[in-house]
Design an enzyme around this catalytic site. Structure first.
Site, PDB file in Angstrom:
ATOM      1  N   ASP A 203       7.431  -1.785   0.389  1.00  0.00           N
ATOM      2  CA  ASP A 203       6.141  -1.087   0.422  1.00  0.00           C
ATOM      3  C   ASP A 203       5.701  -0.634  -0.968  1.00  0.00           C
ATOM      4  O   ASP A 203       4.610  -0.103  -1.127  1.00  0.00           O
ATOM      5  CB  ASP A 203       6.234   0.115   1.368  1.00  0.00           C
ATOM      6  CG  ASP A 203       4.879   0.715   1.700  1.00  0.00           C
ATOM      7  OD1 ASP A 203       3.892  -0.038   1.772  1.00  0.00           O
ATOM      8  OD2 ASP A 203       4.804   1.950   1.885  1.00  0.00           O
ATOM      9  N   SER A 225      -1.822   2.338   3.070  1.00  0.00           N
ATOM     10  CA  SER A 225      -1.252   1.343   3.982  1.00  0.00           C
ATOM     11  C   SER A 225      -1.584   1.724   5.421  1.00  0.00           C
ATOM     12  O   SER A 225      -1.441   2.887   5.807  1.00  0.00           O
ATOM     13  CB  SER A 225       0.267   1.281   3.808  1.00  0.00           C
ATOM     14  OG  SER A 225       0.611   1.010   2.478  1.00  0.00           O
ATOM     15  N   GLN A 275       1.216  -6.756   5.532  1.00  0.00           N
ATOM     16  CA  GLN A 275       0.647  -5.410   5.572  1.00  0.00           C
ATOM     17  C   GLN A 275      -0.876  -5.501   5.537  1.00  0.00           C
ATOM     18  O   GLN A 275      -1.444  -6.374   4.888  1.00  0.00           O
ATOM     19  CB  GLN A 275       1.137  -4.594   4.378  1.00  0.00           C
ATOM     20  CG  GLN A 275       0.684  -3.141   4.372  1.00  0.00           C
ATOM     21  CD  GLN A 275       1.275  -2.369   3.202  1.00  0.00           C
ATOM     22  OE1 GLN A 275       0.635  -2.214   2.171  1.00  0.00           O
ATOM     23  NE2 GLN A 275       2.518  -1.906   3.346  1.00  0.00           N
TER      24      GLN A 275
END
Length: 296
Positions: A203, A225, A275
């Site tokens: 991430d 995100s 994502q």
């Protein structure tokens, strides 16, 4: 062990407060909200504590609310299924008695079968790329003042990329970002620990790829995100170099999509990541919005 890495490994040792309920502490607070990669990694650690022998092969999570760095996170694990070869868990992370993250994870007992993969792309070796600290020293004056001390802090995961983060400025760029990452110290032979650390690292900076095709300098956009998915294809170790190939093929309606391929330095593809991120325009005359820590 490297000090920052040791602190992160310690954060993954969750406290079991009652059966299938765990509590996790947070990283030292910076000028931002709780890092989504930490929450996802701790959620996987919580799920893994309820599974014997089998390894995670995928996780799918949604970031529901910004996390508060000053409060511990409680992880409730729901045992959805224990099958003959697959185990499924759902994890809900909560603060203030409200869900901030929801994740499903699946575990599988390895089986022999056919194998294939795309070849690892050509990439410059990590030793020839600048470290994050070197980029911060060289380009940190271009970053908003509240973030400069944060950028200079030691990081638990070492990352070296072919392209500088958009906070440092630079021209728009659609080409893949090639990122080498690793834990800077040897780690125990614990497959779940390595998967949790890779989840954490996956991430870091990923959502920034949505903005790279449009960037001048990251002061006119707020990013966060929205979800995060990881597939673990093969056994892996995070204490050796991993190549993370990141691309954003599309953005529309204030949302952008980004995906990544993960290769061990020797060539095996060990994982994939996907994502979706929010990319909302702000008034460039105002102060720069605080980013998601995964954006750094």
């Amino acid at each position: 062990m490297h000090e920052a890495l040791g602190r992160l490994v310690d954060l993954l040792r969750l406290e079991e407060v009652e059966p299938d309920r765990f509590r996790g502490r947070n990283e030292e607070r910076g000028p931002m909200r709780l890092f989504g990669g930490q929450v996802a990694a701790q959620a996987l650690a919580a799920a893994g504590r309820t599974v014997k022998e089998r390894r995670a092969h995928s996780l799918h999570g949604y970031f529901l609310r910004p996390g508060d760095p000053d409060l511990p996170v409680v992880y409730d694990v729901h045992r959805i299924r224990d099958g003959s070869s697959f185990t499924t868990r759902r994890v809900v992370a909560r603060q203030h008695e409200k869900a901030i993250f929801n994740m499903s994870a699946s575990f599988h007992e390895p089986e022999p079968s056919y194998e294939h993969q795309d070849e690892m792309p050509d990439a410059p070796p990590p030793e020839g790329l600048p470290t994050w600290e070197e980029r911060a020293r060289e380009l940190g004056s271009q970053v908003p003042e509240p973030l400069r001390s944060w950028l200079a802090r030691p990081r638990a995961i070492e990352m070296r990329s072919t392209q500088a983060h958009s906070w440092f400025g630079g021209a728009p760029n659609r080409s893949p970002n090639l990122v080498w990452l690793r834990a800077p110290s040897p780690l125990p032979d614990d497959p779940l620990l390595h998967q949790c650390l890779l989840t954490y690292a996956s991430d870091m900076g990923l959502v920034d790829n949505i903005y790279r095709p449009h960037r001048k300098r990251r002061r006119d956009v707020m990013m966060a995100s929205l979800d995060h998915a990881v597939w673990f294809h093969r056994p892996l170790r995070v204490d050796d170099w991993i190549l993370y190939v990141q691309e954003s093929p599309t953005a529309f309606g204030a949302r952008g999509f980004v995906h990544g391929a993960l290769f061990a330095r020797q060539g095996p593809r060990i994982g994939s990541v996907a994502q979706e991120g929010l990319m909302r325009r702000t008034d460039p005359k105002r102060a720069a919005p605080a980013p998601n820590r995964g954006d750094l």
